[in-house]
Design an enzyme around this catalytic site. Structure first.
Site, PDB file in Angstrom:
ATOM      1  N   ILE A  55       0.945  -1.203  -0.096  1.00 35.22           N
ATOM      2  CA  ILE A  55      -0.088   0.090  -0.013  1.00 35.22           C
ATOM      3  C   ILE A  55       0.758   1.194  -0.187  1.00 35.22           C
ATOM      4  CG2 ILE A  55      -1.723   1.188   1.230  1.00 35.22           C
ATOM      5  CD1 ILE A  55      -2.844  -1.556   2.479  1.00 35.22           C
ATOM      6  N   THR A  57       9.186  -6.624   4.925  1.00 38.55           N
ATOM      7  CA  THR A  57       8.444  -7.282   4.082  1.00 38.55           C
ATOM      8  C   THR A  57       8.345  -6.348   2.753  1.00 38.55           C
ATOM      9  OG1 THR A  57       6.420  -6.097   5.028  1.00 38.55           O
ATOM     10  CG2 THR A  57       6.910  -8.458   5.593  1.00 38.55           C
ATOM     11  N   ASP A  85      14.373   0.747  11.022  1.00 37.70           N
ATOM     12  CA  ASP A  85      13.441   0.003  11.627  1.00 37.70           C
ATOM     13  C   ASP A  85      12.854   1.019  12.747  1.00 37.70           C
ATOM     14  OD1 ASP A  85      12.238  -1.598  13.463  1.00 37.70           O
ATOM     15  OD2 ASP A  85      13.493  -3.604  13.215  1.00 37.70           O
ATOM     16  N   TYR A 110      -2.762  -7.997  16.629  1.00 38.16           N
ATOM     17  CA  TYR A 110      -2.599  -7.042  15.644  1.00 38.16           C
ATOM     18  C   TYR A 110      -3.805  -6.082  15.472  1.00 38.16           C
ATOM     19  CZ  TYR A 110      -3.244  -5.186  10.944  1.00 38.16           C
ATOM     20  OH  TYR A 110      -3.362  -4.524   9.727  1.00 38.16           O
ATOM     21  N   ASN A 152     -10.276  -5.019   3.796  1.00 34.78           N
ATOM     22  CA  ASN A 152      -9.302  -5.914   2.889  1.00 34.78           C
ATOM     23  C   ASN A 152      -8.833  -5.400   1.807  1.00 34.78           C
ATOM     24  OD1 ASN A 152     -10.406  -7.631   4.972  1.00 34.78           O
ATOM     25  ND2 ASN A 152      -9.027  -9.327   3.649  1.00 34.78           N
ATOM     26  N   ILE A 192      -6.240 -24.132  -5.784  1.00 36.92           N
ATOM     27  CA  ILE A 192      -6.241 -22.803  -4.769  1.00 36.92           C
ATOM     28  C   ILE A 192      -7.323 -23.561  -3.758  1.00 36.92           C
ATOM     29  CG2 ILE A 192      -5.697 -20.920  -6.100  1.00 36.92           C
ATOM     30  CD1 ILE A 192      -8.433 -20.575  -6.926  1.00 36.92           C
ATOM     31  N   GLY A 247      -8.100 -17.639  14.385  1.00 39.38           N
ATOM     32  CA  GLY A 247      -8.076 -16.232  14.366  1.00 39.38           C
ATOM     33  C   GLY A 247      -8.953 -15.591  13.560  1.00 39.38           C
TER      34      GLY A 247
END
Ligand code: NAD
Length: 312
Positions: A12, A35, A51, A143, A172, A200, A275
Site C-alpha cells: 500500500i 516485507t 526500523d 494485531y 481488505n 487454490i 484467529g
C-alpha cells in the site's frame, strides 16, 4: 509538501508514495525492507532504511528529511504472526508507532495519517450488518489490539502536542504489488497459484467445504485516494472506514479471478484458520461521501489479475 511514507516500500505504502509524487509532493520513504521491497520505491522518492523500533534512527531520519506530513503505513501486518508473536507485533506496531509519533512532535509535523484496520478492529460483524465507525471496537487479535492502541494515543497527541491526525481503517485491500507469498492477501495468492496452474484452497468460515469467510474487498486505488485527501487535510472526520461495503466470500473471489484470467483451477477446501473472523464488512456511506465512489470489485480484480499475469 514534504511527505514521509513509512512502510513506503510495501504494497500500500508504495502506491501512496507514487501518487503523492504524481501530485507534486516531495516524498521520502522510511522502511526497514522486512516485507517491503526496494524495487517498489520510485526513483523520485528518497528511501531511508530504518526500523521504526530504533527510536534514535527514526529521529535521525526525521532530522534529515524534515517531513511536514507523515502517512504511517509501516507495520507488522499479519494477524496470524501477531497471534504467534504478540510481543514482536506490539514492539513494531505500538512502540515503533510511538517512536514515529514522538519524532513528529519534535519536528513539528503538521499532520499524521495512520493506516489502521477496519477488517480487524470491529470483531465479528453479524450477517446483514456493516460496521460503522461509531461501532464499539472488539479487537480479537494482537494485531487489532496494536492498531486500536495507536488509535487511542492519537487524540492525546493532538490534545497535548497539537498534532492533527486522520485514522484510515482499511478493509481488505487488494491490488498490484501485494505479496503473493504471505499468509494474507488472498487475491494476490490466488492470482499466483492460478497462473502457476496450482490448486487454490478455500479455508472454511466454519466447516470445511463452506464458501469461506466473508470480507469487504477494497482496491488499493481507493486507499490511495483516501491517503492523498488525508495528507492534504481534506478529511474532516478523525476516523474513516476505507471500504466498499460489498460482502464477498473467499469462493466468490476465487471464481472472479478464474474468470478474469480465463483459467480454471482445482479448488480444495481447508479447515477454519485460527484467529480468522467469520464476517467482516464495513459501512461505506461516509467513505463514499468523502472519497467518492469506490471501484467495482470485478473491475478491480480484473486489473489486478492482469497485472499479475503480465508479470508472470
Ligand atoms: P506490507 O507488508 O506490504 O507493508 C508494510 C511495510 O512496512 C513494508 O514495506 C515493511 O518492510 C515495512 N515495515 C514493517 N516493519 C517495519 C519496521 N519495524 N520498521 C520500518 N518499516 C517496517 O503491508 P501492506 O498491506 O502494504 O500494509 C500497509 C499498512 O496498511 C499496514 O499498516 C497495515 O497494517 C495496514 N492495513 C493493511 C490492510 C491490507 O489489507 N493489506 C488492511 C488493513 C490495514
Amino acid at each position: 509538501m514534504r511527505v514521509m511514507v513509512t512502510g513506503g516500500a510495501g504494497f500500500i505504502g508504495s502506491h501512496v508514495a507514487d501518487a503523492l509524487i504524481e501530485a507534486g509532493h516531495e516524498v521520502s520513504v522510511l522502511d526497514d525492507l522486512s516485507t517491503g521491497n526496494r524495487d517498489n520505491v520510485s526513483q523520485r522518492a528518497q528511501l531511508v532504511t530504518v526500523d521504526i523500533r530504533d527510536a534514535d534512527a527514526v529521529e535521525r531520519a526525521f532530522a534529515e528529511l524534515r517531513p511536514e506530513v507523515v502517512t504511517h503505513q509501516a507495520a507488522q501486518t499479519s494477524v496470524s504472526v501477531s497471534t504467534r508473536e504478540p510481543a514482536r507485533d506490539a514492539a513494531i506496531n505500538v512502540v515503533g508507532s510511538i517512536n514515529v509519533l514522538e519524532a513528529c512532535v519534535r519536528h513539528d509535523v503538521q499532520r499524521f495519517v495512520f493506516a489502521s484496520t477496519g477488517g480487524a478492529i470491529y470483531g465479528e460483524v453479524p450477517e446483514g450488518e456493516r460496521a460503522r465507525v461509531g461501532w464499539p471496537t472488539q479487537p480479537l487479535s494482537p494485531y487489532a489490539c496494536s492498531k486500536l492502541a495507536i488509535e487511542a494515543y492519537l487524540p492525546m497527541y493532538r490534545h497535548e502536542h497539537g498534532l492533527p491526525f486522520t485514522v484510515l481503517r482499511y478493509a481488505n485491500v487488494y491490488g498490484p504489488r501485494q505479496d503473493p507469498h504471505g499468509e494474507a492477501g488472498v487475491v494476490a495468492i490466488f492470482c499466483l497459484r492460478l497462473l502457476e496452474g496450482r490448486p487454490i484452497q478455500i479455508n472454511a468460515m466454519r466447516e470445511t467445504g463452506d464458501p469461506g469467510c466473508v470480507r469487504d474487498y477494497v482496491s488499493v486505488d481507493d486507499v490511495v485516494r483516501a491517503n492523498l485527501m488525508a495528507v492534504a487535510g481534506k478529511i474532516e472526520h478523525d476516523i474513516l472506514n476505507v471500504c466498499t461495503g460489498v460482502p464477498s466470500t473467499t469462493l466468490q473471489i476465487a471464481e472472479a479471478l478464474q474468470h478474469a484470467l480465463g483459467i480454471e483451477a482445482e479448488l480444495t477446501f481447508g479447515p477454519r484458520r485460527a484467529g480468522d473472523l467469520e464476517r467482516s464488512v464495513l459501512d461505506p456511506s461516509i467513505t463514499h461521501e468523502v472519497i467518492g465512489a469506490t471501484r467495482s470489485l470485478s473491475e478491480g480484480l480484473a486489473d489486478t489479475a492482469r497485472w499479475f499475469r503480465d508479470r508472470s
